[in-house]
Enzyme design. Structure first.
Site, PDB file in Angstrom:
ATOM      1  N   LYS A 104      -2.692  -2.163  -2.887  1.00  0.00           N
ATOM      2  CA  LYS A 104      -3.706  -1.299  -2.259  1.00  0.00           C
ATOM      3  C   LYS A 104      -3.344   0.128  -2.613  1.00  0.00           C
ATOM      4  O   LYS A 104      -2.262   0.599  -2.256  1.00  0.00           O
ATOM      5  CB  LYS A 104      -3.725  -1.500  -0.743  1.00  0.00           C
ATOM      6  CG  LYS A 104      -4.751  -0.617  -0.036  1.00  0.00           C
ATOM      7  CD  LYS A 104      -5.124  -1.162   1.318  1.00  0.00           C
ATOM      8  CE  LYS A 104      -6.079  -0.237   2.045  1.00  0.00           C
ATOM      9  NZ  LYS A 104      -6.690  -0.864   3.212  1.00  0.00           N
TER      10      LYS A 104
ATOM     11  N   GLU B 200       0.820  -1.231   0.000  1.00  0.00           N
ATOM     12  CA  GLU B 200       0.000   0.000   0.000  1.00  0.00           C
ATOM     13  C   GLU B 200       0.847   1.272   0.000  1.00  0.00           C
ATOM     14  O   GLU B 200       1.255   1.743   1.061  1.00  0.00           O
ATOM     15  CB  GLU B 200      -0.917   0.013   1.242  1.00  0.00           C
ATOM     16  CG  GLU B 200      -1.809   1.252   1.293  1.00  0.00           C
ATOM     17  CD  GLU B 200      -2.649   1.353   2.567  1.00  0.00           C
ATOM     18  OE1 GLU B 200      -2.453   0.549   3.504  1.00  0.00           O
ATOM     19  OE2 GLU B 200      -3.493   2.252   2.624  1.00  0.00           O
TER      20      GLU B 200
HETATM   21  P1  13P Z   1      -8.879   4.384   4.775  1.00  0.00           P
HETATM   22  O1  13P Z   1      -9.889   3.665   3.945  1.00  0.00           O
HETATM   23  O2  13P Z   1      -9.458   5.073   5.974  1.00  0.00           O
HETATM   24  O3  13P Z   1      -7.987   5.269   3.954  1.00  0.00           O
HETATM   25  O4  13P Z   1      -7.924   3.287   5.395  1.00  0.00           O
HETATM   26  C1  13P Z   1      -7.460   2.262   4.598  1.00  0.00           C
HETATM   27  C2  13P Z   1      -6.180   1.796   5.116  1.00  0.00           C
HETATM   28  O5  13P Z   1      -5.998   0.607   5.288  1.00  0.00           O
HETATM   29  C3  13P Z   1      -5.100   2.757   5.397  1.00  0.00           C
HETATM   30  O6  13P Z   1      -3.915   2.091   5.655  1.00  0.00           O
END
Ligand code: 13P
Length: 332
Positions: free
Chosen positions: A217, A175
């Protein structure tokens, strides 16, 4: 299910998504402050108990990402949360980065930390039932940001993490969150998303990460929160998918979106617009935290008397986001 490729495929099951319930204690403090509830380990546990015992969540969720605190906690019925989820057919996952530190070369930017001892921690999490992992880095957009160094350092850390996770038979959710703070345009956001993902996939290739056993992600391309541009789902979807198509190899097991501080329904409408662009090389779904949980917390307020109402809000948010990942969401 043993092969990590099979786990990655199961995480991307049609008509399901992944809940990111992996907020740190610090983040829970911010969430609970909004409802005047003290953050402590028991309140965190009560909150997760309410979420995970919602009847029917398994119809909408393939996986739930847990925090280190949560994977060591039990439900009201004394069942470890990871076991409770596995019993429902929901894959338990675990956030494994240990936060952010300032980048030496550019103190306004961050690099994520947590590689030290990672392999050992993954072994423990595996023994507790976790079958996938998540690591978050952040990329900021500013006049002269992001720097090449920030893109490269974060990509290298993410790639090294993914390599270690796969060596321990756990699917990495990689991510690199491009923040939407600031005044930038949608086009600029798309450009940074492209640069971020291009740098990331180069590093993943260098680390020989198996693409069909990893999940990306990502943020959507969005105009900055402080820009005057209204959020137009179809423009956001076009910009986002154009950036992903240019950079994300077709072999990748799946792409999941974070919500990044968008309003809950906005995040759903934008996902719906993305799905309406048609089938891509990789399956796409949601992995939201705030866009699912914020309205749930606001209803729950820490009070057992509100449990059922809060669980119904959760089910509605899940149903809407599953509809959106299929491109059939109709805002009510
Ligand atoms: P949000 O959907 O609140 O952005 O969080 C997703 C997430 O896993 C952040 O690391």
């Amino acid at each position: 299910m043993h092969l990590i490729q099979e786990i990655a495929t199961a995480m991307m099951s049609p008509s399901k998504g992944i809940l990111a319930a992996d907020e740190s204690q610090h983040t829970m403090q911010k969430r609970f402050a909004l409802i005047g509830l003290e953050q402590n380990s028991e309140n965190d546990r009560r909150y997760r108990n309410m979420l995970f015992t919602t009847a029917g969540i398994e119809h909408y969720l393939s996986g739930i990402i847990l925090h280190d605190e949560t994977i060591h906690q039990n439900s009201d019925n004394k069942i470890p949360f990871a076991t409770l989820l596995s019993n429902l057919g929901i894959l338990p996952g675990i956030k494994v980065d240990q936060g952010l530190t300032s980048l030496e070369s550019s103190p306004d930017e961050k690099v994520s930390i947590g590689l030290e001892g990672l392999a050992d921690r993954l072994e423990e999490y595996y023994s507790l039932g976790a079958r996938f992992t998540k690591w978050r880095s952040v990329i900021s957009i500013g006049d002269d940001l992001p720097t090449q160094d920030a893109l490269k350092k974060n990509a290298d850390v993410l790639a090294e993490y993914a390599e270690v996770a796969q060596s321990k038979k756990m699917v990495p959710i990689v991510e690199p969150e491009v923040l939407f703070d600031g005044k930038h345009t949608l086009a600029r956001s798309g450009e940074v998303l492209r640069d971020t993902l291009q740098t990331l996939y180069k590093a993943l290739a260098e680390h020989e990460v198996t693409l069909n056993a990893m999940i990306l992600k990502t943020s959507m391309a969005l105009p900055g929160k402080k820009s005057d541009t209204p959020l137009d789902p179809s423009a956001i979807a076009e910009e986002t998918i154009a950036a992903l198509r240019d950079t994300v190899p077709a072999d990748v097991a799946g792409v999941v979106f974070l919500s990044g501080g968008q309003m809950a329904k906005q995040a759903t409408s934008n996902l719906n617009a993305i799905a309406k662009l048609g089938v891509q090389s990789w399956p796409i779904t949601f992995s939201y935290s705030r866009a699912i949980e914020e309205p749930v917390i606001a209803t729950w307020r820490g009070d057992e008397a509100n449990r059922i109402a809060a669980q119904n809000v959760l089910l509605q948010r899940l149903e809407d986001n599953v509809a959106a990942r299929n491109g059939i969401y109709v805002p009510k």
